[in-house]
Enzyme design. Structure first.
Site, short mmCIF file in Angstrom:
data_model
loop_
_atom_site.label_atom_id
_atom_site.label_comp_id
_atom_site.label_asym_id
_atom_site.label_seq_id
_atom_site.Cartn_x
_atom_site.Cartn_y
_atom_site.Cartn_z
N HIS A 90 0.85 -1.20 0.00
CA HIS A 90 0.00 0.00 0.00
C HIS A 90 0.88 1.23 0.00
O HIS A 90 1.88 1.31 0.72
CB HIS A 90 -0.91 0.01 1.23
CG HIS A 90 -1.76 1.25 1.33
ND1 HIS A 90 -2.75 1.54 0.43
CD2 HIS A 90 -1.74 2.28 2.22
CE1 HIS A 90 -3.31 2.68 0.75
NE2 HIS A 90 -2.72 3.16 1.84
N CYS B 175 -3.63 2.76 -5.58
CA CYS B 175 -3.04 3.72 -4.66
C CYS B 175 -1.62 4.11 -5.07
O CYS B 175 -1.18 5.24 -4.84
CB CYS B 175 -3.04 3.15 -3.23
SG CYS B 175 -2.14 1.60 -3.07
#
Length: 1237
Positions: A1001, A1149
């Site tokens: 992430h 992301c």
């Protein structure tokens, strides 16, 4: 050897202090050796004092940074000697037991490691102190017991016991306990430090440690080794890995004999987290430089004392080392230091000669940068418009029939039907002409959906549309009109040229006329006609909004306001409504494509039933004329011959749909021909209107054309079908700032605007000159203010170079084509010249210890120049050069920057740090190749809890394991596939081709520092990413698609007395949040409401939670940015996030984080870039820039306040001068402020 005995006597008296100064000593030849010893000792002492003086002067060149988090480093090149740890050094590291010197290292491998630490950080605990003599001991035993271990949390608690057996069989025991949290692996090693006389081996190999095993023979007498003997200080070490102990939760004793220790390099490294100090003493083989370093960890600075104390400790240690020098060592060392100082001064002199040229060229270079910015940036222009009773019409499909009628054009045409107000109507019926064909083709209910746009107004700048829905349906009716032909009668106007041929039976007959009417234009341009419904129809028209689309707009307008009123008229029905709000909108039309513009919501519904029998009521009727003079309108009768007769007649008013009666009576029952006249008066339905010539047909939503519906003999040119036309009237005004594509430079726009204004104001030139005079006065005041700002900036070094220089360029651009343009440029040049003068003065402070007269002369004879001033000047110069991708070689002759050629110079001043920051900040790829991990560490950045103490804002991108996976799986994927270290290298060299499908992430932080006042700063730390916490309360996770983030502000106060800083977290209101926002941020971050906690407590937890996320992630990119607008773009994404079109593979992301980084660096985003996100960032960036251009920024706000104060003072001085009759002062003020009085 020639001996000066008197000199020896004086030095013996001074040195030994044994004999009074007047005492005479008899020296004999037998005393020759004693004298030599005394002279050698004296010379050594004098050389040592001189050497320490050289060290002190070198230290003066080193500026002590007062910035929080600065890692203090000082490296002094010294000759290689043997040194030992003394009593003072052991007191620093808190030793507490007097026995043999033994240290144990406990290594904790953790997932909660700050980004600036190595993955495996060794914490070394020294718990034995050395003694005067190091006694021999046979062995020692190490016992490790696992007291507690939580596998889920990673918490561990160890009990360590060490037993030492001395040579006299004495036993000493020592116990202590280690405890730590969130550890994944624990390994323990211990070091035995001893003076060695002989090392035999290797005798074997330790496979686990991958090191050979040596037999150690210790020096028996325990004396300290000397330099001459070639003996050195060594460390013997052994590593015990206890991963299995922790994993299996077992208790295990480990015993190791001295002879099993492994030989390590002779380096002592100690780190005590309690005392927060790290002392490293390195001793390598003779002939290699010996280095003394003392380092203070950045995040532990506040408890370690001032930098001055640290410096003094290092210098004391250096003095002790120098005290052990021999005469030859002193000579070599002195030459080395002299060479370093001379080299440094020469290089500084070479660079200092060119600094004036740097500053002078800054203005032109930055104007070029601003020019490029405007040539690639969306510009917002102010636009306003007004509509005054604008009327138009467009047709709606309806089932209609034609009424055949003719009329003669006479006089003014009506606004809707094109029928003259005084037209003569001629109806005709002969040979079946009055029969009406079935010209209507039934198509059922007609419905236009709510996506229908009707273009009601258009010009070159914008177009206006109505968004409406329309529905109609037939209503059952028993009346069907015109089923049979008209009687054989022709009625003509007496004013027309026609032949009376029709006949009718006489004898008191009553003839009923049912006469349909069809107006007809008697010209060669168009055939017009009136249509009426074939049967009763229910119609409903609902208008939702008025849309204004700008033809050149590239995204949403801003600062919208306005008010519009709308009136609809359909037949005899009318409705009206008012819209009081305007907001940005994007819409797509069928014919004209996509628009960005404004919307004005209006809820307006018009419903009616169109009945052919009663729709027009008495509005259009056929009436008789007044037969006052019947002689001119005599009836003619033919009874076997022509003889005129006059008869009475009556013709009542009748509706064209229902018909009427004409009564004719004669004296004889014979066939006669009659001539009479009728009129068709038109009642105007709409008064006081301006009819629009623009009339756009409706889009054929149903897929049919006019020809497919109206199947009569006429063509599609039949227009003005009144009974099927929707008429509208719009009135109102609006304004907005509309985004236009990149265009010309501001100076060119100003010139074009100036020409336009001149064309308009030709009739009022004197008034315009007065207005221009006021503007020029304001510009002059601004330039004076900016001159003061420029001087203050050079001195304080707290404001941003870009902000001030941009304002200078803007003012010069605005005044470029004005009368006083020359003065404006002159004032700007004067500001630059003064800055250069000041720069030359402060530049010289670094040479305060120079003794070279030639260098002083070349440096313009100044007296002082500090390293701080040199570093600050480097900031100004390099920011201008890097902004246009220029190199110093363009303006300089000579060497490369010092940090690239001489590493020793890095510690003389901060110049090389500024060079590195400028190379790295402006994405100069050629220079960035010189930026390594080691040199980046000198930039004094802090990645975890503090702020960036560089002069530029810092943007950092982080990667961490996916939270929704199992921890072990997520960590393995993150380490093995994402590979943060490799990713960091790739981002430094090739950001455009970095992959975005790593199993991690990504998020980012943006930190900037705003100077508030003396000794105080406001630090803004912004945290941004996909699926992160947000003030809207959306659920967050690594797989969510929404943009989220938070802005946390701190105040940093400097305590100048001891160089410490105090950081206070500001209240949530300072970051622009409400209590409700904090509640939502808390719930989205922690997944719970936090009942029972105050808002302040939640805000503190949010801050700590964000810090925890940052600390637990790997930083893969760190960029220093020069533009102040990046932070405002990030704020826009946090506070008003656009819809992000998330895709796990194509747009995730990582794409978001890297594309925001690219935009901030000034590069083009990738082809995956989300349009709405790009538009929102560009919109905020342009708004901020335009606010600066329009004088609405903080800079101009401060300038405005200063200007207001200045004007008030001038006005008061003027009034006082008038009152006291000081005409000279009055005249001087009038000349200075021409146009103000």
């Amino acid at each position: 050897m020639e001996i000066n005995r008197a000199e020896i006597r004086r030095e013996i008296t001074r040195y030994a202090g044994l004999i009074e100064q007047q005492t005479q000593i008899n020296i004999t030849d037998n005393d020759q050796d004693i004298l030599k010893t005394l002279i050698a000792d004296y010379n050594l002492r004098m050389r040592r004092d001189a050497l320490l003086g050289e060290l002190a002067r070198l230290d003066e060149l080193r500026d002590i940074s007062q910035i929080k988090g600065d890692e203090y480093k000082l490296t002094i090149p010294l000759l290689p000697i043997i040194s030992t740890l003394n009593q003072h050094e052991f007191e620093i590291i808190q030793a507490n037991i007097e026995t043999d010197f033994i240290a144990d290292n406990v290594t904790f491998i953790t997932s909660f490691i700050p980004a600036d630490l190595d993955l495996e950080q060794t914490i070394q605990h020294v718990f034995f102190r050395t003694t005067a003599t190091t006694p021999y001991f046979r062995s020692f035993n190490l016992v490790i017991a696992i007291l507690d271990y939580d596998e889920d949390k990673g918490d561990v608690k160890l009990d360590v016991k060490i037993t030492i057996t001395r040579s006299n069989n004495g036993v000493f025991n020592y116990n202590y306990t280690w405890a730590g949290k969130d550890y994944e692996r624990v390994s323990i090693c211990y070091n035995l430090i001893s003076y060695l006389q002989q090392i035999n081996g290797p005798r074997g190999r330790d496979d686990e440690a991958e090191m050979p095993i040596y037999e150690i023979v210790r020096q028996n007498n325990g004396s300290q080794p000397s330099y001459a003997s070639g003996e050195h200080l060594y460390i013997v070490s052994s590593h015990l890995h206890v991963d299995e102990i922790v994993r299996d939760r077992e208790h295990r004793d480990i015993s190791v004999d001295v002879t099993e220790l492994n030989l390590m390099f002779p380096i002592v490294r100690m780190f005590d987290p309690v005392d927060l100090r790290d002392i490293r003493i390195e001793d390598v083989t003779p002939g290699i430089e010996f280095t003394i370093n003392m380092e203070v960890s950045t995040y532990l600075t506040e408890l370690s004392g001032s930098h001055v104390d640290t410096q003094r400790t290092i210098m004391n240690h250096a003095e002790k080392i120098v005290g052990n020098y021999t005469g030859q060592q002193w000579n070599v060392q002195s030459n080395m230091l002299s060479e370093v100082r001379t080299q440094k001064l020469e290089e500084e002199d070479e660079e200092a000669r060119q600094r004036g040229d740097y500053t002078t060229s800054t203005l032109v270079q930055t104007m070029a940068q601003v020019s490029d910015l405007f040539s690639s940036t969306i510009l917002y222009r102010y636009a306003e418009a007004e509509l005054d009773n604008t009327v138009g019409a467009f047709e709606l499909l309806r089932p209609v029939m034609s009424i055949p009628t003719e009329y003669i054009h006479d006089g003014r045409i009506g606004p809707i039907t094109n029928i003259s107000a005084s037209a003569s109507i001629v109806t005709s019926s002969n040979n079946g002409v009055g029969e009406v064909r079935n010209i209507f083709k039934p198509i059922g209910d007609q419905t236009i959906n709510e996506a229908h746009f009707a273009n009601v107004y258009s010009n070159d700048e914008y177009a206006i549309y109505l968004r409406f829905s329309y529905r109609q349906a037939p209503v059952q009716s028993e009346t069907v009109y015109l089923q049979q032909a008209l009687p054989s009668m022709r009625i003509v106007s007496p004013s027309s040229v026609s032949t009376t041929v029709s006949t009718a039976l006489i004898g008191g007959n009553t003839i009923r006329i049912n006469c349909p009417i069809r107006p007809h234009r008697e010209d060669n341009f168009v055939a017009g006609g009136v249509q009426i419904p074939r049967q009763s129809t229910a119609v409903e028209i609902h208008v939702q909004e008025i849309l204004i689309g700008y033809r050149q707009a590239t995204t949403f307008p801003i600062d919208t306001e306005g008010r519009l009123s709308l009136e609809l008229m359909y037949g005899l029905e009318s409705r009206s409504a008012v819209g009081n709000t305007m907001s940005p909108v994007r819409f797509v039309t069928v014919n004209d494509g996509e628009f960005f513009g404004l919307t004005c919501p209006i809820d307006l519904t018009l419903s009616t039933i169109v009945d052919p029998a009663s729709y027009l009521s008495d509005g259009v009727i056929l009436v008789t004329t007044a037969f006052e003079d019947l002689r001119g309108y005599a009836w003619l009768a033919t009874l076997g011959g022509d003889w005129p007769r006059t008869y009475n007649s009556s013709m009542g008013a009748f509706n064209i749909f229902t018909g009427g009666d004409i009564n004719l009576s004669t004296e004889y029952g014979s066939e006669m021909t009659y001539t009479f006249k009728v009129e068709l008066p038109i009642n105007y339905m709409f008064n006081n209107m301006t009819i629009s010539s623009h009339n756009v047909p409706r889009v054929p939503v149903l897929g049919v054309t006019y020809a497919s519906i109206y199947q009569d003999s006429r063509t599609d040119l039949e227009a003005r079908r009144f009974l099927q036309t929707l008429v509208f009237r719009i009135h109102g005004s609006w304004s907005a700032r509309v985004p236009y594509p990149p265009g010309n430079l501001p100076t060119r726009n100003t010139a074009n605007q100036h020409q336009d204004i001149q064309q308009v104001i030709n009739d009022s030139i004197f008034q315009e000159l007065d207005r221009l005079s006021d503007e020029l006065l304001d510009l002059e005041n601004r330039l004076d203010h900016l001159e003061r700002q420029f001087e203050m900036f050079i001195q304080s070094q707290e404001s941003e170079w870009w902000e001030i220089l941009l304002n200078v360029v803007i003012d010069i651009s605005i005044g470029y084509f004005s009368t006083f343009a020359g003065d404006a440029l002159k004032n700007a040049q004067r500001a630059i010249t003064k800055a250069v003068g000041y720069t030359r003065r402060v530049l010289m402070t670094v040479t305060k210890t120079m003794r070279n007269g030639t260098i002083f002369t070349r440096l313009l004879g100044a007296k002082n120049l500090s390293g701080q001033a040199l570093a600050s000047l480097e900031t100004l110069v390099e920011s201008a050069l890097r902004s246009i991708n220029m190199k110093k070689s363009r303006f300089m002759r000579g060497a490369e920057p010092l940090y690239k050629t001489n590493k020793v110079a890095q510690h003389i001043d901060n110049t090389e740090k500024m060079n590195m920051m400028m190379d790295f900040s402006f994405a100069n790829r050629n220079n960035r190749q010189n930026i390594t991990a080691d040199t980046l560490s000198k930039m004094h950045t802090q990645n975890a809890h503090g702020t960036s103490d560089t002069i530029l804002p810092a943007m950092r991108v982080y990667y961490r394991p996916l939270g929704f996976l199992d921890k072990r799986v997520g960590d393995a994927l993150h380490t093995g596939i994402t590979r943060p270290e490799a990713l960091k290298k790739q981002l430094r060299s090739d950001v455009a081709n970095v992959g975005t499908r790593a199993p991690s992430h990504a998020f980012m932080t943006y930190t900037d520092v705003l100077y508030e006042d003396a000794g105080s700063y406001i630090v803004s730390k912004r945290y941004l990413g996909i699926g992160e916490l947000n003030k809207f309360g959306r659920t967050t996770s690594d797989k969510n698609a929404g943009i989220g983030g938070v802005n946390i502000k701190y105040r940093v106060n400097k305590i100048t007395a001891d160089g410490k800083y105090i950081i206070d977290r500001l209240d949530y209101t300072e970051s622009g949040y409400t209590a409700l926002d904090v509640d939502r941020l808390y719930s989205s971050l922690f997944g719970k409401q936090g009942d029972g906690l105050s808002t302040e407590q939640k805000w503190m937890d949010i801050s700590k939670g964000v810090d925890a996320k940052i600390i637990s992630a790997d930083m893969v990119s760190e960029e220093f940015l020069s533009s102040k607008y990046t932070g405002q773009m990030i704020d826009e994404l946090i506070n008003s996030p656009p819809q992000f079109n998330y895709s796990l593979v194509y747009r995730n992301c990582q794409d978001f984080a890297l594309d925001v980084l690219r935009v901030a660096q000034g590069f083009s985003p990738s082809n995956k870039w989300d349009v709405s996100t790009a538009a929102r960032m560009q919109q905020r960036r342009v708004i901020s820039l335009m606010d600066d251009l329009m004088g609405e920024s903080e800079t101009f706000a401060r300038s405005g306040r200063a200007s207001q104060l200045l004007l008030r003072q001038v006005r008061e001085s003027y009034v006082k001068a008038r009152k006291r009759g000081d005409l000279q002062a009055v005249k001087a003020l009038q000349l200075r402020f021409k146009g103000f009085f």
